[in-house]
Design a protein around this motif. Structure first.
Motif, PDB file in Angstrom:
ATOM      1  N   UNK A 122       1.084  -1.361   0.217  1.00  0.00           N
ATOM      2  CA  UNK A 122      -0.212   0.438   0.092  1.00  0.00           C
ATOM      3  C   UNK A 122       0.718   0.990  -0.220  1.00  0.00           C
ATOM      4  N   UNK A 123       1.851   1.079   0.941  1.00  0.00           N
ATOM      5  CA  UNK A 123       2.242   2.258   0.905  1.00  0.00           C
ATOM      6  C   UNK A 123       3.114   1.994  -0.690  1.00  0.00           C
TER       7      UNK A 123
ATOM      8  N   UNK B  18      -4.505  -4.550  12.141  1.00  0.00           N
ATOM      9  CA  UNK B  18      -4.832  -3.227  11.067  1.00  0.00           C
ATOM     10  C   UNK B  18      -4.847  -2.092  12.425  1.00  0.00           C
ATOM     11  N   UNK B 125       4.266   8.547   7.226  1.00  0.00           N
ATOM     12  CA  UNK B 125       4.525   7.410   6.368  1.00  0.00           C
ATOM     13  C   UNK B 125       2.822   6.507   6.581  1.00  0.00           C
ATOM     14  N   UNK B 126       2.172   7.478   6.837  1.00  0.00           N
ATOM     15  CA  UNK B 126       0.197   6.409   7.168  1.00  0.00           C
ATOM     16  C   UNK B 126      -0.758   6.380   5.534  1.00  0.00           C
ATOM     17  N   UNK B 127      -0.211   4.944   5.367  1.00  0.00           N
ATOM     18  CA  UNK B 127      -1.305   5.124   4.238  1.00  0.00           C
ATOM     19  C   UNK B 127      -2.734   5.307   4.391  1.00  0.00           C
ATOM     20  N   UNK B 128      -3.197   5.836   3.171  1.00  0.00           N
ATOM     21  CA  UNK B 128      -4.554   5.290   2.811  1.00  0.00           C
ATOM     22  C   UNK B 128      -5.633   3.747   4.254  1.00  0.00           C
ATOM     23  N   UNK B 129      -6.409   4.663   4.214  1.00  0.00           N
ATOM     24  CA  UNK B 129      -7.718   3.143   4.809  1.00  0.00           C
ATOM     25  C   UNK B 129      -6.780   2.297   5.720  1.00  0.00           C
ATOM     26  N   UNK B 130      -6.140   3.155   6.406  1.00  0.00           N
ATOM     27  CA  UNK B 130      -5.169   2.011   7.853  1.00  0.00           C
ATOM     28  C   UNK B 130      -6.018   2.236   8.707  1.00  0.00           C
ATOM     29  N   UNK B 152       0.365  11.935   3.322  1.00  0.00           N
ATOM     30  CA  UNK B 152       1.099  13.389   2.181  1.00  0.00           C
ATOM     31  C   UNK B 152      -0.109  14.149   1.481  1.00  0.00           C
ATOM     32  N   UNK B 153      -1.378  13.594   1.140  1.00  0.00           N
ATOM     33  CA  UNK B 153      -2.586  13.827   0.683  1.00  0.00           C
ATOM     34  C   UNK B 153      -3.107  14.740   1.676  1.00  0.00           C
TER      35      UNK B 153
END
Lengths: 204, 183
Positions: A122-123, B18, B125-130, B152-153
């Motif tokens: 994902x990253x 998760x 560094x946290x992604x989406x939907x996490x 980042x978004x």
């Protein structure tokens, strides 16, 4: 010894005969109530139907001819067997619980590794997308800058042209000033067109 | 009350993974030789010490209301839903964190999502939907949720944009008082 043997139960005799006792097998003396192999030579068999021995033989044959469906090679019926009906043989019935530490640790490690992989991918994807977006933005900025530069150039060239024309017509400056004055006085309205006259040929 | 099956255990741990980075600490042996186990009663999963779980076997399933810490509920379709009662366990090993300012704590505790204007800081560094755990600025866990945007978004987001979708918050202790522990 045979004569001493009496059959008390009527139904016992045929059973004994049907199960296949023989003279040789009959060794025990006395009254026998047993329905088993022991009863063989009694009065009953004599009076019984002649077809008995044949039946006995048939039974034996039937026993020999016990094949499973697979052995016969019969095509299987096209039918649906529900999931719950087919039970694997030799498997324990019911749920299998996870309670010992080892199996729990195994599952845990498995799940964690899977999740780590997912998050990592994902990253990676997010980073790639970010890079692409960054590149696009940079390109758009560049294009914008180019367009602006072109506009500036044209503006500059126009300015230069005007200056040049102004420099060339230096002697006509007074006229130009007069013109400007005239325009200021009269306004920038377009000069009135002469009134149209209609003249008749006969009138002259 | 019974232990979890292979499949159930996987579902529960998958959901916990998760939010948590280190799951092994969950089942690590304690100093006194005891360890934590998971037990299922009335479709609720409890995280409880083995010694207490063994004691609880003397109580009939119907009479047993709760034991240990309730992690959540198994749905009828076989999924697992985390409850707010699992927050202390999740918060102890949180993977991603969001700290909300004081002005954002109340809206969050009343059940709304986290907007960018309320975020004090967030983990990089946290992604989406996490899954992420929401903290107040004084490091008190308030609840947990799922990130709406990657870090980042989210930086480019306008102040009213949603950063994190709420999953559970401490306000549920009051709001869902009737159904949280039974029913």
């Amino acid at each position: 010894m045979a004569p001493t043997r009496t059959v008390k139960n009527k139904h016992a005799a045929p059973k004994g005969t049907s199960t296949g006792g023989s003279k040789s097998s009959f060794s025990g003396g006395g009254i026998s109530k047993s329905k088993g192999k022991a009863g063989s030579k009694s009065k009953a068999p004599a009076t019984q139907v002649k077809g008995r021995p044949n039946l006995k033989g048939l039974d034996k044959k039937k026993k020999q001819k016990s094949y499973t469906e697979k052995e016969l090679g019969i095509p299987e019926l096209n039918m649906i067997t529900p999931v719950g009906v087919t039970k694997p043989k030799g498997k324990k019935k019911g749920k299998v619980f996870v309670d010992d530490r080892e199996s729990m640790t195994t599952i845990l490690a498995l799940v964690q590794a899977e999740k780590e992989g997912q998050i990592e991918s994902k990253m990676m994807r997010a980073r790639q997308m970010e890079e692409i977006r960054e590149a696009r933005r940079a390109e758009a900025d560049k294009k914008e800058a180019e367009r602006k530069a072109r506009l500036e150039d044209t503006k500059e060239s126009l300015r230069r042209k005007r200056k040049r024309t102004a420099g060339k017509s230096g002697g006509d400056r007074d006229d130009g000033e007069e013109n400007v004055k005239a325009v200021a006085l009269t306004g920038t309205k377009a000069a009135k067109a002469k009134k149209k006259r209609v003249s008749f040929a006969g009138a002259d | 009350m019974r232990p979890l099956t292979d499949e159930e255990m996987k579902t529960v741990l998958d959901k916990l993974a998760n939010y948590m980075s280190d799951l092994k600490s969950l089942i690590a042996p304690l100093e006194d030789g005891d360890r934590y186990v998971m037990r299922l009663n009335h479709s609720r999963v409890y995280y409880v010490k083995l010694s207490i779980a063994n004691l609880a076997t003397s109580i009939s399933r119907d009479a047993l209301l709760s034991l240990g810490t309730c992690l959540g509920k198994m749905t009828k379709s076989g999924k697992f839903r985390l409850h707010i009662t699992a927050l202390p366990i999740i918060a102890s090993g949180a993977r991603h964190k969001i700290w909300v300012k004081d002005n954002g704590a109340q809206p969050f505790l009343y059940g709304s999502n986290v907007v960018k204007a309320h975020v004090g800081r967030w983990s990089e560094d946290c992604p989406e939907h996490q899954g992420c755990v929401i903290y107040s600025m004084s490091d008190v866990p308030l609840g947990f949720g799922v990130t709406a945007r990657s870090t980042t978004e989210a930086r480019r987001l306008d102040p009213t944009g949603i950063v994190c979708f709420r999953q559970a918050d401490c306000g549920e202790y009051l709001r869902d008082e009737d159904t949280l522990f039974a029913g």
